[in-house]
Scaffold this motif. Structure first.
Motif, PDB file in Angstrom:
ATOM      1  N   ILE A   1       0.841  -1.203   0.000  1.00  0.00           N
ATOM      2  CA  ILE A   1       0.000   0.000   0.000  1.00  0.00           C
ATOM      3  C   ILE A   1       0.870   1.243   0.000  1.00  0.00           C
ATOM      4  O   ILE A   1       0.642   2.177  -0.778  1.00  0.00           O
ATOM      5  CB  ILE A   1      -0.949  -0.010   1.217  1.00  0.00           C
ATOM      6  N   LEU A   2       1.884   1.265   0.869  1.00  0.00           N
ATOM      7  CA  LEU A   2       2.764   2.428   0.929  1.00  0.00           C
ATOM      8  C   LEU A   2       3.541   2.610  -0.366  1.00  0.00           C
ATOM      9  O   LEU A   2       3.768   3.734  -0.813  1.00  0.00           O
ATOM     10  CB  LEU A   2       3.716   2.299   2.117  1.00  0.00           C
ATOM     11  N   ARG A   3       3.926   1.507  -0.979  1.00  0.00           N
ATOM     12  CA  ARG A   3       4.651   1.594  -2.252  1.00  0.00           C
ATOM     13  C   ARG A   3       3.718   2.048  -3.370  1.00  0.00           C
ATOM     14  O   ARG A   3       4.105   2.854  -4.221  1.00  0.00           O
ATOM     15  CB  ARG A   3       5.262   0.238  -2.587  1.00  0.00           C
ATOM     16  N   ALA A   4       2.488   1.549  -3.390  1.00  0.00           N
ATOM     17  CA  ALA A   4       1.555   1.915  -4.459  1.00  0.00           C
ATOM     18  C   ALA A   4       1.168   3.390  -4.396  1.00  0.00           C
ATOM     19  O   ALA A   4       0.979   4.033  -5.427  1.00  0.00           O
ATOM     20  CB  ALA A   4       0.302   1.047  -4.375  1.00  0.00           C
ATOM     21  N   LEU A   5       1.054   3.926  -3.184  1.00  0.00           N
ATOM     22  CA  LEU A   5       0.685   5.331  -3.040  1.00  0.00           C
ATOM     23  C   LEU A   5       1.895   6.248  -2.903  1.00  0.00           C
ATOM     24  O   LEU A   5       1.737   7.441  -2.658  1.00  0.00           O
ATOM     25  CB  LEU A   5      -0.246   5.499  -1.840  1.00  0.00           C
ATOM     26  N   SER A   6       3.088   5.707  -3.070  1.00  0.00           N
ATOM     27  CA  SER A   6       4.344   6.470  -3.054  1.00  0.00           C
ATOM     28  C   SER A   6       4.463   7.358  -1.827  1.00  0.00           C
ATOM     29  O   SER A   6       4.760   8.554  -1.922  1.00  0.00           O
ATOM     30  CB  SER A   6       4.473   7.323  -4.323  1.00  0.00           C
ATOM     31  N   ALA A   7       4.246   6.779  -0.652  1.00  0.00           N
ATOM     32  CA  ALA A   7       4.246   7.555   0.584  1.00  0.00           C
ATOM     33  C   ALA A   7       5.600   8.207   0.849  1.00  0.00           C
ATOM     34  O   ALA A   7       5.662   9.367   1.275  1.00  0.00           O
ATOM     35  CB  ALA A   7       3.841   6.667   1.761  1.00  0.00           C
ATOM     36  N   GLY A   8       6.679   7.510   0.603  1.00  0.00           N
ATOM     37  CA  GLY A   8       8.003   8.097   0.824  1.00  0.00           C
ATOM     38  C   GLY A   8       8.268   9.296  -0.065  1.00  0.00           C
ATOM     39  O   GLY A   8       8.786  10.327   0.387  1.00  0.00           O
ATOM     40  N   LEU A   9       7.901   9.183  -1.323  1.00  0.00           N
ATOM     41  CA  LEU A   9       8.085  10.284  -2.260  1.00  0.00           C
ATOM     42  C   LEU A   9       7.191  11.462  -1.885  1.00  0.00           C
ATOM     43  O   LEU A   9       7.599  12.618  -1.970  1.00  0.00           O
ATOM     44  CB  LEU A   9       7.788   9.816  -3.686  1.00  0.00           C
ATOM     45  N   LEU A  10       5.965  11.176  -1.459  1.00  0.00           N
ATOM     46  CA  LEU A  10       5.064  12.254  -1.067  1.00  0.00           C
ATOM     47  C   LEU A  10       5.578  12.990   0.163  1.00  0.00           C
ATOM     48  O   LEU A  10       5.451  14.212   0.266  1.00  0.00           O
ATOM     49  CB  LEU A  10       3.660  11.701  -0.802  1.00  0.00           C
ATOM     50  N   LEU A  11       6.154  12.247   1.110  1.00  0.00           N
ATOM     51  CA  LEU A  11       6.713  12.906   2.294  1.00  0.00           C
ATOM     52  C   LEU A  11       7.904  13.789   1.938  1.00  0.00           C
ATOM     53  O   LEU A  11       8.041  14.894   2.465  1.00  0.00           O
ATOM     54  CB  LEU A  11       7.133  11.861   3.327  1.00  0.00           C
TER      55      LEU A  11
ATOM     56  N   MET B   1       0.885  25.409  -1.451  1.00  0.00           N
ATOM     57  CA  MET B   1      -0.185  25.016  -0.519  1.00  0.00           C
ATOM     58  C   MET B   1      -1.110  23.977  -1.153  1.00  0.00           C
ATOM     59  O   MET B   1      -1.540  23.045  -0.478  1.00  0.00           O
ATOM     60  CB  MET B   1      -0.969  26.247  -0.062  1.00  0.00           C
ATOM     61  N   VAL B   2      -1.418  24.150  -2.429  1.00  0.00           N
ATOM     62  CA  VAL B   2      -2.242  23.155  -3.127  1.00  0.00           C
ATOM     63  C   VAL B   2      -1.506  21.818  -3.170  1.00  0.00           C
ATOM     64  O   VAL B   2      -2.088  20.757  -2.874  1.00  0.00           O
ATOM     65  CB  VAL B   2      -2.612  23.639  -4.543  1.00  0.00           C
ATOM     66  N   GLY B   3      -0.233  21.852  -3.510  1.00  0.00           N
ATOM     67  CA  GLY B   3       0.563  20.619  -3.545  1.00  0.00           C
ATOM     68  C   GLY B   3       0.624  19.942  -2.191  1.00  0.00           C
ATOM     69  O   GLY B   3       0.473  18.725  -2.078  1.00  0.00           O
ATOM     70  N   ALA B   4       0.834  20.722  -1.135  1.00  0.00           N
ATOM     71  CA  ALA B   4       0.903  20.144   0.213  1.00  0.00           C
ATOM     72  C   ALA B   4      -0.427  19.555   0.630  1.00  0.00           C
ATOM     73  O   ALA B   4      -0.480  18.469   1.234  1.00  0.00           O
ATOM     74  CB  ALA B   4       1.351  21.202   1.214  1.00  0.00           C
ATOM     75  N   SER B   5      -1.534  20.235   0.298  1.00  0.00           N
ATOM     76  CA  SER B   5      -2.839  19.712   0.720  1.00  0.00           C
ATOM     77  C   SER B   5      -3.197  18.424  -0.032  1.00  0.00           C
ATOM     78  O   SER B   5      -3.712  17.478   0.564  1.00  0.00           O
ATOM     79  CB  SER B   5      -3.929  20.765   0.535  1.00  0.00           C
ATOM     80  N   VAL B   6      -2.907  18.366  -1.314  1.00  0.00           N
ATOM     81  CA  VAL B   6      -3.187  17.145  -2.084  1.00  0.00           C
ATOM     82  C   VAL B   6      -2.312  15.995  -1.598  1.00  0.00           C
ATOM     83  O   VAL B   6      -2.786  14.875  -1.363  1.00  0.00           O
ATOM     84  CB  VAL B   6      -2.995  17.389  -3.596  1.00  0.00           C
ATOM     85  N   ARG B   7      -1.023  16.266  -1.414  1.00  0.00           N
ATOM     86  CA  ARG B   7      -0.114  15.218  -0.929  1.00  0.00           C
ATOM     87  C   ARG B   7      -0.489  14.767   0.475  1.00  0.00           C
ATOM     88  O   ARG B   7      -0.439  13.581   0.792  1.00  0.00           O
ATOM     89  CB  ARG B   7       1.319  15.720  -0.982  1.00  0.00           C
ATOM     90  N   PHE B   8      -0.883  15.717   1.331  1.00  0.00           N
ATOM     91  CA  PHE B   8      -1.291  15.365   2.690  1.00  0.00           C
ATOM     92  C   PHE B   8      -2.531  14.478   2.666  1.00  0.00           C
ATOM     93  O   PHE B   8      -2.625  13.499   3.417  1.00  0.00           O
ATOM     94  CB  PHE B   8      -1.552  16.635   3.514  1.00  0.00           C
ATOM     95  N   PHE B   9      -3.501  14.794   1.808  1.00  0.00           N
ATOM     96  CA  PHE B   9      -4.711  13.985   1.691  1.00  0.00           C
ATOM     97  C   PHE B   9      -4.370  12.563   1.248  1.00  0.00           C
ATOM     98  O   PHE B   9      -4.909  11.591   1.776  1.00  0.00           O
ATOM     99  CB  PHE B   9      -5.697  14.627   0.713  1.00  0.00           C
ATOM    100  N   VAL B  10      -3.457  12.429   0.292  1.00  0.00           N
ATOM    101  CA  VAL B  10      -3.057  11.101  -0.174  1.00  0.00           C
ATOM    102  C   VAL B  10      -2.324  10.346   0.937  1.00  0.00           C
ATOM    103  O   VAL B  10      -2.524   9.146   1.128  1.00  0.00           O
ATOM    104  CB  VAL B  10      -2.200  11.193  -1.451  1.00  0.00           C
ATOM    105  N   LEU B  11      -1.493  11.047   1.715  1.00  0.00           N
ATOM    106  CA  LEU B  11      -0.798  10.410   2.837  1.00  0.00           C
ATOM    107  C   LEU B  11      -1.778   9.936   3.907  1.00  0.00           C
ATOM    108  O   LEU B  11      -1.627   8.839   4.466  1.00  0.00           O
ATOM    109  CB  LEU B  11       0.223  11.364   3.447  1.00  0.00           C
ATOM    110  N   VAL B  12      -2.795  10.731   4.196  1.00  0.00           N
ATOM    111  CA  VAL B  12      -3.818  10.324   5.168  1.00  0.00           C
ATOM    112  C   VAL B  12      -4.574   9.104   4.649  1.00  0.00           C
ATOM    113  O   VAL B  12      -4.845   8.161   5.396  1.00  0.00           O
ATOM    114  CB  VAL B  12      -4.777  11.498   5.477  1.00  0.00           C
TER     115      VAL B  12
END
Length: 119
Positions: free
Chosen positions: A28-38, A71-82
């Motif tokens: 799941i973390l790999r599919a949603l690229s959590a490391g890259l998003l962080l 801010m748009v980038g951070a909010s979208v990435r944060f939503f995907v991380l959540v």
């Protein structure tokens, strides 16, 4: 053959069921690229960056555009991380449920067969 199945079920099969929990979370973390998003949490959205201009008005407008893009980038990435964290938690809960139920499945099958035969 039945004893081999039961030997696998309560030995390596159960261990594999437990290891599968971590594999689900990792996938799941790999599919949603959590490391890259962080690592790119506050980078501009879609790398849209305004540059250029000599006057103060243009520089202020570019700074505001860049801030909004970040801010748009951070909010979208944060939503995907959540979403990723919720999916990982759900995978751990489901995997734990499977690991707990795993040893009960063979006796439940026998119970259901006997219950169906006896009536």
């Amino acid at each position: 053959m039945v004893f081999e199945l039961l030997g696998w079920w309560y030995g390596p099969g159960w261990a594999q069921a437990i290891k599968r929990i971590y594999a689900w979370a990792r996938n799941i973390l790999r599919a949603l690229s959590a490391g890259l998003l962080l690592s790119s949490l506050f980078e501009p959205w879609r790398r849209i960056v305004s540059t250029g201009g000599r006057s103060l008005d243009v520089k202020v407008r570019n700074a505001i555009d860049n801030l909004v893009s970040r801010m748009v980038g951070a909010s979208v990435r944060f939503f995907v991380l959540v979403t990723a964290m919720c999916a990982v938690i759900a995978a751990f809960i489901f995997g734990t449920f499977v690991a707990v139920i795993w040893p009960l499945i063979p006796p439940l099958i026998i119970f259901c067969l006997l219950r169906g035969a006896i009536g």
